[in-house]
Write an enzyme that holds these catalytic residues in place. Structure first.
Site, PDB file in Angstrom:
ATOM      1  N   ASP A 110      -4.585  -9.236   4.140  1.00 55.90           N
ATOM      2  CA  ASP A 110      -4.840  -9.484   5.568  1.00 55.90           C
ATOM      3  C   ASP A 110      -5.679  -8.402   6.232  1.00 55.90           C
ATOM      4  OD1 ASP A 110      -2.969  -7.481   5.421  1.00 55.90           O
ATOM      5  OD2 ASP A 110      -1.707  -8.271   7.024  1.00 55.90           O
ATOM      6  N   LYS A 161       5.219   3.148   9.454  1.00 60.77           N
ATOM      7  CA  LYS A 161       5.485   2.781  10.851  1.00 60.77           C
ATOM      8  C   LYS A 161       6.224   3.886  11.617  1.00 60.77           C
ATOM      9  CE  LYS A 161       4.387  -1.728   9.957  1.00 60.77           C
ATOM     10  NZ  LYS A 161       4.583  -2.078   8.595  1.00 60.77           N
ATOM     11  N   ASP A 218      -6.622  -4.493  10.307  1.00 69.66           N
ATOM     12  CA  ASP A 218      -5.596  -5.427   9.825  1.00 69.66           C
ATOM     13  C   ASP A 218      -5.711  -6.668  10.708  1.00 69.66           C
ATOM     14  OD1 ASP A 218      -3.157  -6.885   9.722  1.00 69.66           O
ATOM     15  OD2 ASP A 218      -2.102  -5.140   8.982  1.00 69.66           O
TER      16      ASP A 218
HETATM   17  N1  GDD Z   1       3.722 -11.300  -2.636  1.00 69.08           N
HETATM   18  C1  GDD Z   1       4.220 -10.760  -1.531  1.00 69.08           C
HETATM   19  N2  GDD Z   1       5.563 -10.762  -1.329  1.00 69.08           N
HETATM   20  N3  GDD Z   1       3.364 -10.234  -0.625  1.00 69.08           N
HETATM   21  C2  GDD Z   1       3.891  -9.703   0.504  1.00 69.08           C
HETATM   22  C3  GDD Z   1       5.268  -9.680   0.770  1.00 69.08           C
HETATM   23  C4  GDD Z   1       6.154 -10.247  -0.223  1.00 69.08           C
HETATM   24  O1  GDD Z   1       7.381 -10.274  -0.088  1.00 69.08           O
HETATM   25  N4  GDD Z   1       5.457  -9.094   1.975  1.00 69.08           N
HETATM   26  C5  GDD Z   1       4.239  -8.764   2.440  1.00 69.08           C
HETATM   27  N5  GDD Z   1       3.278  -9.137   1.565  1.00 69.08           N
HETATM   28  C6  GDD Z   1       1.830  -8.943   1.678  1.00 69.08           C
HETATM   29  C7  GDD Z   1       1.253  -9.485   2.971  1.00 69.08           C
HETATM   30  O2  GDD Z   1       0.737 -10.790   2.778  1.00 69.08           O
HETATM   31  C8  GDD Z   1       0.129  -8.520   3.259  1.00 69.08           C
HETATM   32  O3  GDD Z   1      -1.067  -8.887   2.615  1.00 69.08           O
HETATM   33  C9  GDD Z   1       0.606  -7.217   2.639  1.00 69.08           C
HETATM   34  O4  GDD Z   1       1.613  -7.570   1.702  1.00 69.08           O
HETATM   35  C10 GDD Z   1       1.176  -6.238   3.671  1.00 69.08           C
HETATM   36  O5  GDD Z   1       2.216  -6.865   4.379  1.00 69.08           O
HETATM   37  P1  GDD Z   1       2.245  -6.893   5.972  1.00 69.08           P
HETATM   38  O6  GDD Z   1       3.475  -7.599   6.370  1.00 69.08           O
HETATM   39  O7  GDD Z   1       0.941  -7.376   6.520  1.00 69.08           O
HETATM   40  O8  GDD Z   1       2.461  -5.342   6.244  1.00 69.08           O
HETATM   41  P2  GDD Z   1       1.929  -4.459   7.444  1.00 69.08           P
HETATM   42  O9  GDD Z   1       0.584  -4.882   7.880  1.00 69.08           O
HETATM   43  O10 GDD Z   1       3.005  -4.398   8.475  1.00 69.08           O
HETATM   44  O11 GDD Z   1       1.842  -2.998   6.738  1.00 69.08           O
HETATM   45  C11 GDD Z   1       1.157  -2.810   5.532  1.00 69.08           C
HETATM   46  O12 GDD Z   1      -0.240  -2.830   5.728  1.00 69.08           O
HETATM   47  C12 GDD Z   1      -0.763  -1.768   6.572  1.00 69.08           C
HETATM   48  C13 GDD Z   1      -2.246  -1.944   6.655  1.00 69.08           C
HETATM   49  O13 GDD Z   1      -2.568  -3.158   7.219  1.00 69.08           O
HETATM   50  C14 GDD Z   1       1.575  -1.448   4.922  1.00 69.08           C
HETATM   51  O14 GDD Z   1       0.986  -1.362   3.647  1.00 69.08           O
HETATM   52  C15 GDD Z   1       1.104  -0.282   5.786  1.00 69.08           C
HETATM   53  O15 GDD Z   1       1.397   0.950   5.157  1.00 69.08           O
HETATM   54  C16 GDD Z   1      -0.385  -0.386   6.007  1.00 69.08           C
HETATM   55  O16 GDD Z   1      -0.843   0.659   6.865  1.00 69.08           O
HETATM   56 MG    MG Z   2      -0.648  -6.547   7.650  1.00 69.24          MG
END
Ligand code: GDD
Ligand code: MG
Length: 394
Positions: A110, A161, A218
């Protein structure tokens, strides 16, 4: 190298768009988000890309099938979890595809950026690192994972976070890992890279951060999706400068300060359309590649930062900027759309205003004269009065 894309999660923050399409397939600049990642990874000569999903519906399945048929050199392998395994669990689940000696890219599905994967990989190898994170500085780091590295890039602290300010260098969700990481992840268990694995590696001094790139975002919430499209268009405009300047000059002979980012046929076609209709294009405007797959009425002003999906029809005298109009949308006359996303198949009337981070889902109808300010509208709704305040219409 090998690669895994994390594409699970429910995309609930990107509703109402994700009511109708899984987040990785929502189009950014007329291309599914996931395709941006797949293309960037393919360029490095990766042969197999694991797509880690927790909910794998028919739409995603069809997309992958088509992708695999059209791409001879790279194959996408789907690895499906029975229940969500977080960001680390899916890597373990796909172990049989990833083990060996090759470094592995792990990419969130994403996000959008320049994907400096080659440079990231070179740095990773040079440092003999276990995990190397692509870092980026942002103004508001609280929604991300924050990294504190030393001068060499060795990470001293990783805080997912953070509640209070610890720094503004963040984890972009683009990392490269050594296959020995697989040994640190438990089997068949929810496990978070950011909360469980990275802090452990900090203690072992084998996690690095590498910084490069002019933009990153993001795309997970509507306001950032809208901003991300703008940043990405600016990036495209600033790269391939020679090509683009040539295009720009051609267009400028006919239209003041006009520019359309696309291939030549479209520019010609759009020029014709513009001439016939005395419509104007300002700054970055992206139109579909196929000829005749969109219509712009007389006297419109489009841009900057507009994306038109295919089969979009726009009436006369419309003003659109900083917005994405997804496929098969029809817009009436004298309508204003600003800083918003109009979902697939929506029908927008005459003298409508849609503004200020409004997001319309699939097949929304907006009647004549309505003004929508910061409104999210669920699929298949029909709107016939103005809404002035931040609202979600279910
Ligand atoms: N297969 C799978 N299974 N993918 C997952 C799962 C799961 O259970 N949960 C989340 N993802 C995937 C999401 O589709 C996304 O592409 C990615 O893992 C990160 O999940 P998000 O839910 O979007 O996390 P975030 O945006 O709050 O935080 C993450 O991304 C940030 C940057 O955008 C973390 O990696 C942060 O450290 C980072 O800064
Ligand atoms: Mg994300």
């Amino acid at each position: 190298p090998k690669a895994l894309i994390l594409a699970g999660g429910f995309g609930s923050r990107l509703r109402p768009l994700t009511f109708s399409k899984p987040k990785p397939l929502v189009e950014l600049l007329n291309k599914p988000m996931l395709l941006h990642q797949l293309e960037a990874i393919s360029k490095l000569g990766v042969k197999k890309i694991v797509l880690a999903v927790s909910n794998f519906g028919e739409t995603l399945q069809t997309f992958i099938k088509q992708f695999n048929q059209q791409n001879g050199t790279v194959e996408v392998i789907v690895s499906k979890e029975d229940y969500p395994l977080g960001t680390a669990g899916p890597i373990k689940l796909a172990e049989k595809h990833l083990k060996g000696d090759d470094p592995i890219f792990i990419v969130n599905s994403d996000i959008i950026c320049e994907f400096p994967l080659k440079e990231l990989l070179d740095f990773h190898i040079k440092k003999q690192s276990t995990v190397t994170i692509l870092g980026f500085k942002v103004e508001n780091p609280s929604r991300y994972g924050v990294i504190i590295p030393d001068k060499e890039g060795l990470v001293q602290r990783f805080v997912e976070k953070p509640q209070t300010f610890v720094g503004n260098l963040i984890n972009t969700g683009v990392v490269v890992v050594n296959p020995r990481l697989l040994e640190l992840i438990p089997e068949n268990k929810f496990c978070s890279l950011e909360r469980e694995i990275y802090p452990k590696l900090v203690g072992q001094q084998c996690i690095y951060c590498f910084q490069k790139g002019s933009f990153w975002i993001d795309l997970g919430i509507p306001a950032d999706y809208i901003l991300g499209a703008q940043l990405y268009m600016n990036y495209l405009r600033n790269t391939n400068k020679d090509e683009r300047n040539e295009t720009l000059n051609k267009l400028q002979q006919k239209f003041l300060k006009s520019n359309i980012i696309e291939n030549e046929t479209i520019e010609k076609e759009t020029q014709q359309q513009q001439q016939q209709s005395n419509s104007k294009i300002i700054g970055n405007v992206i139109v579909p590649q196929k000829e005749n797959s969109f219509k712009i009425g007389k006297g419109c002003i489009l841009g900057p930062n507009v994306v038109l999906g295919s089969n979009v029809t726009i009436g006369e005298g419309c003003r659109i900027f900083n917005s994405t109009i997804l496929e098969n949308v029809t817009i009436g006359n004298h309508t204003l759309i600003e800083g918003s996303v109009v979902g697939w198949k929506s029908k927008i009337g005459n003298w409508v205003q849609i503004r200020n981070n409004s997001v319309l889902g699939l097949d929304v109808t907006v009647r004549d004269n309505c003004i929508l300010n910061s409104v999210s509208i669920c699929p298949n709704k029909s709107i016939n009065t103005s809404i002035w305040e931040k609202t979600v219409i279910l």
